[in-house]
Design a protein around this motif. Structure first.
Motif, short mmCIF file in Angstrom:
data_model
loop_
_atom_site.label_atom_id
_atom_site.label_comp_id
_atom_site.label_asym_id
_atom_site.label_seq_id
_atom_site.Cartn_x
_atom_site.Cartn_y
_atom_site.Cartn_z
N UNK A 61 0.75 -1.03 -0.01
CA UNK A 61 0.09 0.13 0.04
C UNK A 61 0.87 1.23 0.15
N UNK A 62 0.44 2.32 -0.48
CA UNK A 62 0.98 3.66 -0.49
C UNK A 62 1.07 4.12 1.01
N UNK A 63 2.19 4.67 1.71
CA UNK A 63 2.41 4.56 2.89
C UNK A 63 1.87 6.26 2.88
N UNK A 64 1.99 7.01 2.25
CA UNK A 64 1.76 8.39 2.60
C UNK A 64 1.87 8.84 1.30
N UNK A 65 0.91 10.12 1.09
CA UNK A 65 0.68 11.04 -0.25
C UNK A 65 1.61 12.33 0.35
N UNK A 66 1.76 12.56 1.64
CA UNK A 66 2.38 13.71 2.10
C UNK A 66 3.99 13.74 1.67
N UNK A 67 4.60 12.36 1.23
CA UNK A 67 5.88 12.78 1.14
C UNK A 67 6.24 12.27 -0.49
N UNK A 68 6.97 13.14 -1.17
CA UNK A 68 7.32 13.09 -2.46
C UNK A 68 8.77 12.91 -2.84
N UNK A 69 9.30 12.08 -3.66
CA UNK A 69 10.90 12.10 -3.81
C UNK A 69 10.76 12.52 -5.37
N UNK A 70 11.81 13.58 -5.42
CA UNK A 70 12.01 13.82 -6.81
C UNK A 70 13.41 13.36 -7.23
N UNK A 71 13.43 12.44 -7.97
CA UNK A 71 14.38 11.62 -8.44
C UNK A 71 15.23 12.03 -9.53
N UNK A 72 16.47 11.96 -9.16
CA UNK A 72 17.50 12.24 -10.24
C UNK A 72 17.75 10.71 -10.85
N UNK A 73 16.90 10.36 -11.73
CA UNK A 73 16.98 9.08 -12.22
C UNK A 73 17.76 8.77 -13.47
N UNK A 289 7.44 -0.93 1.57
CA UNK A 289 7.69 -1.70 0.34
C UNK A 289 8.52 -0.36 -0.59
N UNK A 290 9.59 -1.15 -1.31
CA UNK A 290 10.30 0.14 -2.12
C UNK A 290 9.48 0.55 -3.23
N UNK A 291 8.74 -0.24 -3.87
CA UNK A 291 8.16 0.43 -5.04
C UNK A 291 6.92 0.90 -4.77
N UNK A 292 6.28 0.71 -3.78
CA UNK A 292 4.99 1.40 -3.48
C UNK A 292 4.79 2.49 -2.18
N UNK A 293 5.99 2.58 -1.74
CA UNK A 293 5.83 3.55 -0.54
C UNK A 293 5.62 5.18 -0.66
N UNK A 294 6.27 5.59 -1.70
CA UNK A 294 6.52 6.93 -1.71
C UNK A 294 6.33 7.34 -3.43
N UNK A 295 5.48 8.36 -3.85
CA UNK A 295 5.63 8.89 -5.05
C UNK A 295 6.88 9.40 -5.55
N UNK A 296 7.21 9.06 -6.71
CA UNK A 296 8.63 9.24 -7.47
C UNK A 296 8.21 10.08 -8.59
N UNK A 297 8.77 11.38 -8.63
CA UNK A 297 8.80 12.11 -9.80
C UNK A 297 10.11 12.47 -10.37
N UNK A 298 10.17 12.16 -11.68
CA UNK A 298 11.57 12.49 -12.47
C UNK A 298 12.08 13.75 -12.23
N UNK A 299 13.33 14.09 -11.94
CA UNK A 299 13.96 15.67 -11.92
C UNK A 299 13.59 16.12 -13.26
N UNK A 300 13.66 15.36 -14.22
CA UNK A 300 13.54 16.14 -15.46
C UNK A 300 12.18 16.47 -16.12
N UNK A 301 11.09 15.68 -15.45
CA UNK A 301 9.79 15.81 -15.56
C UNK A 301 9.22 17.36 -14.89
N UNK A 302 10.10 17.61 -13.78
CA UNK A 302 9.86 18.56 -12.89
C UNK A 302 10.20 19.80 -13.99
N UNK A 303 11.33 19.85 -14.28
CA UNK A 303 12.06 21.06 -15.16
C UNK A 303 11.27 21.28 -16.44
N UNK A 304 10.65 20.35 -16.95
CA UNK A 304 10.29 20.26 -18.35
C UNK A 304 8.66 20.71 -18.12
N UNK A 305 8.08 20.67 -16.69
CA UNK A 305 6.70 21.39 -16.39
C UNK A 305 5.70 20.16 -16.72
#
Length: 750
Positions: A61-73, A289-305
């Protein structure tokens, strides 16, 4: 106090000593320098298994919507180029995009320890070159133009809620001053991480940030991350991790207090959070769970809007990397490659949800497990080792399941080795003592029986002590009673040494025969031998075994008589055997100090009486009707008579053992003569004297030397037929047929 109570008290005392010894050994194992690391390592292994099983059993399950990781992937690296070439402008744009959505806080698990322009070494090299080529006297404006640190500083300052991470090193570097935006805390915390050389962000960025903190999350000795470092100590002051500082500021924490088991977070006088600590004062991660715990957003997706700015509203944003090439992968109990930034996210989620791992008190564990161990050992104390082993393995399984359930249901962990080690040591120690006691008991049983029964019977008793009921029981058995005829006379005319020597020779051979046929020697009574068959170990052929033993004893008697035929005293050596089968009371009988494994009952007396009747009927072996019923298919017998004996009112049909059925041909004169005799016996019992006399004469013709036929012929003349009940009453212990022998006027037949 009775002996049973004394033994029970000794057993309880022994168990108590074993339990306390196991507890002390565990304490030494945990604290001794040479074993402490092994204790810790194995404890971690069990904890890993508990986490793995909990992870398998728990839904993703998704642990929390309050924490978001901006990932330099990898996607970001592919779009923006090699990370080492990234300018601060990228991060400035990121901060601007995130800040536009009004997040609660932005934290960077990225180190800004150098300017994004040129390093100090590169600047010195380039400065010399540029001065030679263009005669430039001042190159700093050029270098400043190449840097975008100022833009990042401005973005951080405008956002007003950015936290930066910093690191420390063990290398001997020129000390750098800590920024003014890092917060120190006053509290007595056990074992904070010692910092030698802190490396903060460049001052331009550090002073623009809302807060700065360390970003270290180190693995333990085996390379796995279990704990979140709450405090770092540098120059006598205590600092926290940047992610912890974020939460302290968001929760408006202004005071920290600690005790042995907890860290208390206060806002004013109000307790906001209580963080549990383990036995070493460390905070344990509650992993997700590693894949379901937090929302991940790609660094480049944030820059490109690509992500709407309103998505960030009210969120806690963490910026870090999952790219393998940037070497911020950690090993956790559940995953081999876990992004370091998500460890910070995990800690923040723990605090937001107050989702902690609690550690059971060490002494509570010890008292509980030692109490259970005492109860367990007491319950299995009466079981054999095999049953105890299976129960032990079962209890280990139950203990393992309880570990998982405690964590899954209560989020409770414990020092697992403090439970497993005393349990295993206690069981092994108790099993060793129990095994030693069993060996001692087997030796006692062997010493008690090896002179009385065959070796394989002794081994059966040792291997199956349950077959030996020490307290006594009612058993069906065959009693063999063998006695030397005329022994009293021999004692009168022979010296003691001659009697003892002869008895020893006879007893050796007769006893060997009894043991060979699985009999148990009960006792020697003067010249008599008493043996039991079917005890202490039951055998289906016990009655046949007893008859075979009796036949061979008779053969031994003939052999000895032949050997002593020229001896004045023992040349006429004779011994007879009586066998009776029935229910006997069998067990150890006597006093507490001296006792004997023996039997009592009517059949013991009857066997003795039957042995004495051999003298009357001129036979060698007489058995009762219960024995005959069990052996008639294998042992050839003659129905002798229906009698009552002294001390016993019930009549009994008696039989003479002749030989094995296989040794007597079906058409032999012996079978024909005995058949005539048995028909004559029926006629006598039916009060048909003439018919009986005729049949006995016919039997005598077939077996002219059979003394029993002569006895019965003579008895015909002494019977009072008017009062005859078909039963011959023998009122003496050893009835004599000498008067009949005189009437027969024939030589005695041994």
């Amino acid at each position: 106090m009775s002996k049973a109570r004394v033994n029970k008290f000794k057993q309880i005392l022994l168990i108590l000593i074993i339990v306390l010894g196991a507890g002390f050994a565990t304490y030494i194992f945990r604290n001794l320098p040479v074993t402490a690391q092994l204790h810790k390592t194995q404890n971690r292994r069990i904890y890993d298994l508990v986490l793995l099983l909990n992870h398998v059993l728990s839904p993703d399950v998704l642990i929390t919507e309050d924490v978001v990781v901006v990932d330099i992937d990898e996607k970001s690296l592919g779009s923006l180029g090699q990370f080492s070439t990234w300018h601060s402008i990228y991060f400035a744009d990121l901060v601007d995009s995130l800040a536009a959505g009004e997040p609660l806080a932005i934290g960077f698990d990225v180190f800004f320890a150098e300017s994004d322009s040129f390093s100090l070494f590169a600047r010195e090299r380039l400065k010399a070159k540029m001065e030679e080529m263009d005669n430039l006297s001042d190159t700093e404006p050029f270098f400043a133009a190449m840097s975008t640190d100022a833009q990042l500083s401005k973005s951080i300052q405008q956002a007003g809620n950015v936290f930066l991470g910093m690191f420390y090193t063990d290398f001997d570097l020129v000390p750098k001053a800590l920024p003014s935006t890092i917060t120190s805390w006053e509290l007595d915390y056990p074992k904070p991480e010692k910092v030698l050389n802190p490396v903060p962000p460049i001052p331009l960025l550090a002073e623009s940030a809302y807060g700065v903190g360390f970003a270290h999350i180190n693995s333990d000795e085996i390379g796995v991350v279990y704990e979140y470092p709450l405090f770092f100590e540098y120059q006598g002051k205590k600092y926290v991790n940047f992610s912890f500082q974020m939460m302290l500021d968001l929760l408006h924490i202004d005071k920290l207090e600690t005790d042995k088991n907890s860290l208390y977070l206060f806002s004013g006088s109000e307790l906001i959070r209580k963080l549990p600590l383990d036995q070493n004062g460390r905070y344990l991660f509650k992993y997700y769970d590693q894949d379901q715990s937090f929302r991940r957003i790609s660094f480049s997706d944030v820059l490109t809007g690509l992500i709407p700015t309103e998505y960030y509203e009210g969120k806690i944003i963490l910026v870090g990397t999952s790219a393998a090439g940037l070497y911020d992968q950690k090993v956790t109990p559940l995953y081999r490659n876990y992004p370091g930034v998500e460890l910070h996210a995990t800690f923040i989620a723990n605090l937001i949800n107050q989702d902690y791992v609690f550690s059971a008190g060490l002494w509570h564990q010890r008292i509980l497990i030692l109490s259970l161990l005492f109860l367990y050992l007491f319950l299995i104390s009466r079981l054999n080792l095999i049953k105890s082993l299976f129960i032990f393995l079962g209890t280990l399984l139950v203990i393992g399941i309880s570990f998982v359930l405690f964590y899954t249901l209560l989020s409770c962990t414990m020092d697992y080795m403090e439970i497993v080690v005393p349990w295993v040591l206690g069981f092994l120690s108790f099993s060793y003592v129990q095994y030693s006691q069993q060996l001692k008991e087997k030796k006692r049983i062997k010493n008690a029986f090896e002179h009385y029964v065959a070796k394989d019977v002794v081994n059966q008793v040792i291997n199956d002590p349950e077959g030996l009921k020490i307290s006594g029981s009612s058993e069906t058995a065959t009693v063999l009673f063998a006695d030397i005829r005329g022994f009293t006379t021999l004692c009168e005319i022979c010296s003691p040494q001659e009697i003892i020597s002869f008895l020893h020779y006879y007893f050796n051979q007769a006893t060997s025969v009894i043991l060979k046929h699985k009999g148990m020697l009960d006792k020697y009574i003067g010249d008599a031998i008493v043996a039991l068959f079917n005890v202490p170990i039951a055998r289906s052929s016990f009655a046949v075994d007893a008859c075979k033993a009796a036949i061979e004893v008779a053969q031994v008697v003939e052999k000895i008589r032949s050997e002593y035929k020229n001896d004045v005293h023992f040349g006429d050596f004779k011994a007879n055997v009586g066998l009776a089968t029935g229910c006997l009371m069998v067990g150890n009988m006597g006093s507490d100090v001296i006792f004997n494994y023996t039997a009592i009952g009517d059949k013991m007396n009857l066997a003795s009486r039957l042995e004495g009747l051999n003298k009357y009927y001129h036979s060698r072996i007489i058995i009762d009707d219960d024995t005959y019923t069990l052996v008639k298919d294998e042992i050839f017998c003659r129905a002798l008579d229906r009698v009552s004996v002294k001390g016993r009112d019930l009549p009994c049909d008696i039989y003479e053992v002749i030989d094995l059925q296989t040794n007597v041909p079906l058409d032999s004169p012996l079978r024909r003569g005995i058949d005539k005799y048995e028909k004559a016996l029926i006629a006598i019992q039916n009060i048909q004297p003439e018919e009986a006399h005729r049949l006995l004469l016919e039997a005598e013709i077939i077996l002219p030397e059979d003394q029993t036929i002569q006895v019965m012929k003579a008895e015909l003349d002494s019977i009072e037929w008017d009062n005859w009940d078909g039963i011959r009453h023998h009122t003496d212990k050893n009835p004599d047929s000498m008067d009949i022998q005189n009437k027969c006027n024939t030589p005695d037949n041994p």
